[in-house]
Design a protein around this motif. Structure first.
Motif, PDB file in Angstrom:
ATOM      1  N   ASP A   1       0.828  -1.218   0.000  1.00 57.42           N
ATOM      2  CA  ASP A   1       0.000   0.000   0.000  1.00 57.42           C
ATOM      3  C   ASP A   1       0.861   1.267   0.000  1.00 57.42           C
ATOM      4  OD1 ASP A   1      -2.381  -1.368  -0.059  1.00 57.42           O
ATOM      5  OD2 ASP A   1      -2.607  -1.418   2.112  1.00 57.42           O
TER       6      ASP A   1
ATOM      7  N   SER B   1       2.740   1.714  -3.484  1.00 61.00           N
ATOM      8  CA  SER B   1       1.932   1.599  -4.699  1.00 61.00           C
ATOM      9  C   SER B   1       2.198   2.767  -5.650  1.00 61.00           C
ATOM     10  CB  SER B   1       0.443   1.562  -4.327  1.00 61.00           C
ATOM     11  OG  SER B   1      -0.361   1.597  -5.487  1.00 61.00           O
TER      12      SER B   1
ATOM     13  N   LYS C   1       0.054   3.945  -7.815  1.00 61.32           N
ATOM     14  CA  LYS C   1      -1.155   4.769  -7.837  1.00 61.32           C
ATOM     15  C   LYS C   1      -1.650   4.998  -6.404  1.00 61.32           C
ATOM     16  CE  LYS C   1      -2.677   3.121 -12.373  1.00 61.32           C
ATOM     17  NZ  LYS C   1      -3.780   2.475 -13.143  1.00 61.32           N
ATOM     18  N   GLY C   2      -1.390   6.169  -5.884  1.00 58.99           N
ATOM     19  CA  GLY C   2      -1.918   6.523  -4.577  1.00 58.99           C
ATOM     20  C   GLY C   2      -1.067   6.132  -3.404  1.00 58.99           C
ATOM     21  N   GLY C   3       0.116   5.522  -3.640  1.00 60.56           N
ATOM     22  CA  GLY C   3       0.981   5.158  -2.535  1.00 60.56           C
ATOM     23  C   GLY C   3       1.549   6.387  -1.841  1.00 60.56           C
ATOM     24  N   VAL C   4       1.634   6.339  -0.515  1.00 59.71           N
ATOM     25  CA  VAL C   4       2.096   7.493   0.257  1.00 59.71           C
ATOM     26  C   VAL C   4       3.505   7.899  -0.147  1.00 59.71           C
ATOM     27  CG1 VAL C   4       2.655   8.316   2.581  1.00 59.71           C
ATOM     28  CG2 VAL C   4       0.613   6.921   2.210  1.00 59.71           C
TER      29      VAL C   4
ATOM     30  N   ASN D   1       5.219   7.441  -3.022  1.00 60.86           N
ATOM     31  CA  ASN D   1       5.279   8.077  -4.335  1.00 60.86           C
ATOM     32  C   ASN D   1       4.635   9.457  -4.331  1.00 60.86           C
ATOM     33  OD1 ASN D   1       6.635   6.513  -6.420  1.00 60.86           O
ATOM     34  ND2 ASN D   1       5.165   4.899  -5.964  1.00 60.86           N
ATOM     35  N   ARG D   2       3.578   9.630  -3.560  1.00 63.94           N
ATOM     36  CA  ARG D   2       2.941  10.948  -3.482  1.00 63.94           C
ATOM     37  C   ARG D   2       3.856  11.957  -2.794  1.00 63.94           C
ATOM     38  NH1 ARG D   2      -3.353  10.316  -1.864  1.00 63.94           N
ATOM     39  NH2 ARG D   2      -2.410  10.139   0.188  1.00 63.94           N
ATOM     40  N   MET D   3       4.613  11.503  -1.764  1.00 60.74           N
ATOM     41  CA  MET D   3       5.561  12.386  -1.092  1.00 60.74           C
ATOM     42  C   MET D   3       6.713  12.750  -2.022  1.00 60.74           C
ATOM     43  SD  MET D   3       5.772  10.801   2.763  1.00 60.74           S
ATOM     44  CE  MET D   3       7.115  11.911   3.165  1.00 60.74           C
TER      45      MET D   3
ATOM     46  N   GLU E   1       6.683  12.886  -5.242  1.00 60.87           N
ATOM     47  CA  GLU E   1       6.189  13.776  -6.283  1.00 60.87           C
ATOM     48  C   GLU E   1       5.927  15.176  -5.731  1.00 60.87           C
ATOM     49  OE1 GLU E   1       2.654  13.931  -9.691  1.00 60.87           O
ATOM     50  OE2 GLU E   1       2.702  12.322  -8.185  1.00 60.87           O
ATOM     51  N   GLY E   2       5.373  15.250  -4.519  1.00 65.95           N
ATOM     52  CA  GLY E   2       5.047  16.548  -3.945  1.00 65.95           C
ATOM     53  C   GLY E   2       6.262  17.319  -3.474  1.00 65.95           C
TER      54      GLY E   2
ATOM     55  N   PRO F   1       6.310   8.829 -10.386  1.00 68.24           N
ATOM     56  CA  PRO F   1       6.086   7.597  -9.620  1.00 68.24           C
ATOM     57  C   PRO F   1       7.129   6.521  -9.927  1.00 68.24           C
ATOM     58  CG  PRO F   1       4.439   7.851 -11.357  1.00 68.24           C
ATOM     59  CD  PRO F   1       5.198   9.135 -11.291  1.00 68.24           C
TER      60      PRO F   1
END
Length: 309
Positions: A138, A141, A143-146, A148-150, A152-153, A159
């Motif tokens: 999770d 992931s 798509k939506g994995g914490v 990868n989102r961090m 990217e941000g 990703p």
């Protein structure tokens, strides 16, 4: 002058006194025999062309055919190499991180904070890889994995397919294994540091040594024997790269970099039905591991005077 006569050894008389202890040991002994020793007779499958419907005694004997195949198949050589690389990286970093963390935690003066940190880093050891595998899937992931989102941000990084790219998959294996186990390994080194004579620190401080030099010239030399023992005993695990962890995280996309002997044996036997070849691979691994364990114990005795018996 009267001399004391040595009492003759009487096993029945001693058994009357110690039978409760033997009863306590009996369940563990039965489990070891049933699940560890009796199944060892199944290694004969490695020398047969095993077909389950014929029974174990009516099989065609093929000698060392399956052992030769281990080195003929390109997949087998790659799997052995994968196992070696992953296991060595886990052993090396799995020793360095607990040592460094033990030294850092030893510098914390407030006992409450020290105990809290020790408890927090120790807890992951008790979680199974089934639970941690689901958590990591999770978190990592695409798509939506914490994670990868961090990435990217904060850094604008696209990703990353952590569990689908072979090189990243190995990285995830090493890091997650260290995170799970370093707290447990750190306990041994903390116990060693606790046993260091305080007078040595006082003498070093009187000679002008600061905390860093005290660590370098007092703490680390005191830890060296246990570091040697742990390091040499880890040689026996050189072909154990962690079946539970990899089985719960890997997929066909990372077989070329993440497949190890244990997972390969599982797939060859349970999924493909090639029981003889899978048994040959497992027996090959067991023999090499046994040799390495014997060597490691001899080295531990030679360099650190460590022995079990």
């Amino acid at each position: 002058m009267q001399t004391k006569t040595k009492k003759a050894f009487n096993p029945l008389k001693d058994l009357k006194k110690t039978w409760p202890i033997h009863v306590l040991v009996l369940p563990a002994l039965v489990l070891a025999i049933v699940f560890h020793y009796i199944p060892m007779f199944g290694v004969v499958i490695a020398f047969q062309d095993f077909k389950p419907w014929l029974g174990i005694f009516d099989q065609e004997w093929v000698g060392l055919k399956h052992f030769k195949a281990i080195f003929q198949f390109e997949d087998s050589v790659q799997i052995i190499w994968n196992t070696f690389i992953i296991a060595v990286l886990k052993i090396v970093f799995g020793m360095i991180v607990p040592i460094v963390m033990a030294l850092l935690l030893n510098e914390v003066r407030k006992s409450g904070i020290k105990r809290s940190i020790q408890t927090l880093v120790y807890l992951p050891h008790f979680l199974s890889w089934v639970i941690l595998g689901g958590i990591l899937i999770d978190l990592l992931s695409v798509k939506g994995g914490v994670v990868n989102r961090m990435l990217e941000g904060l850094f604008g990084v696209g990703p990353i397919f952590f569990l689908g790219d072979g090189d990243w998959f190995r990285f995830v294996l090493i890091v997650s294994d260290i995170w799970k186990e370093f707290g447990f390994g750190m306990i041994v080194y903390l116990a060693t540091i606790t046993g260091v004579n305080p007078n040595l620190y006082e003498a070093a401080e009187m000679d002008g040594a600061g905390r860093f030099k005290q660590t370098l010239y007092v703490t680390l030399p005191a830890m060296l024997p246990i570091i040697i023992v742990v390091g040499t005993l880890q040689l026996g695990n050189i072909l154990n790269a962690g079946f539970d962890q990899i089985f719960n995280l890997y997929n066909p996309l990372v077989y070329d970099k993440g497949d190890i002997i244990d997972t390969y044996v599982y797939r060859a036997s349970m999924l493909q039905g090639d029981f003889s070849f899978a048994t040959a691979v497992g027996l090959f691994k067991s023999v090499i591991s046994f040799i390495l364990i014997v060597i490691s114990y001899r080295m531990a005795y030679k360099f650190a005077n460590y022995r079990i018996f």
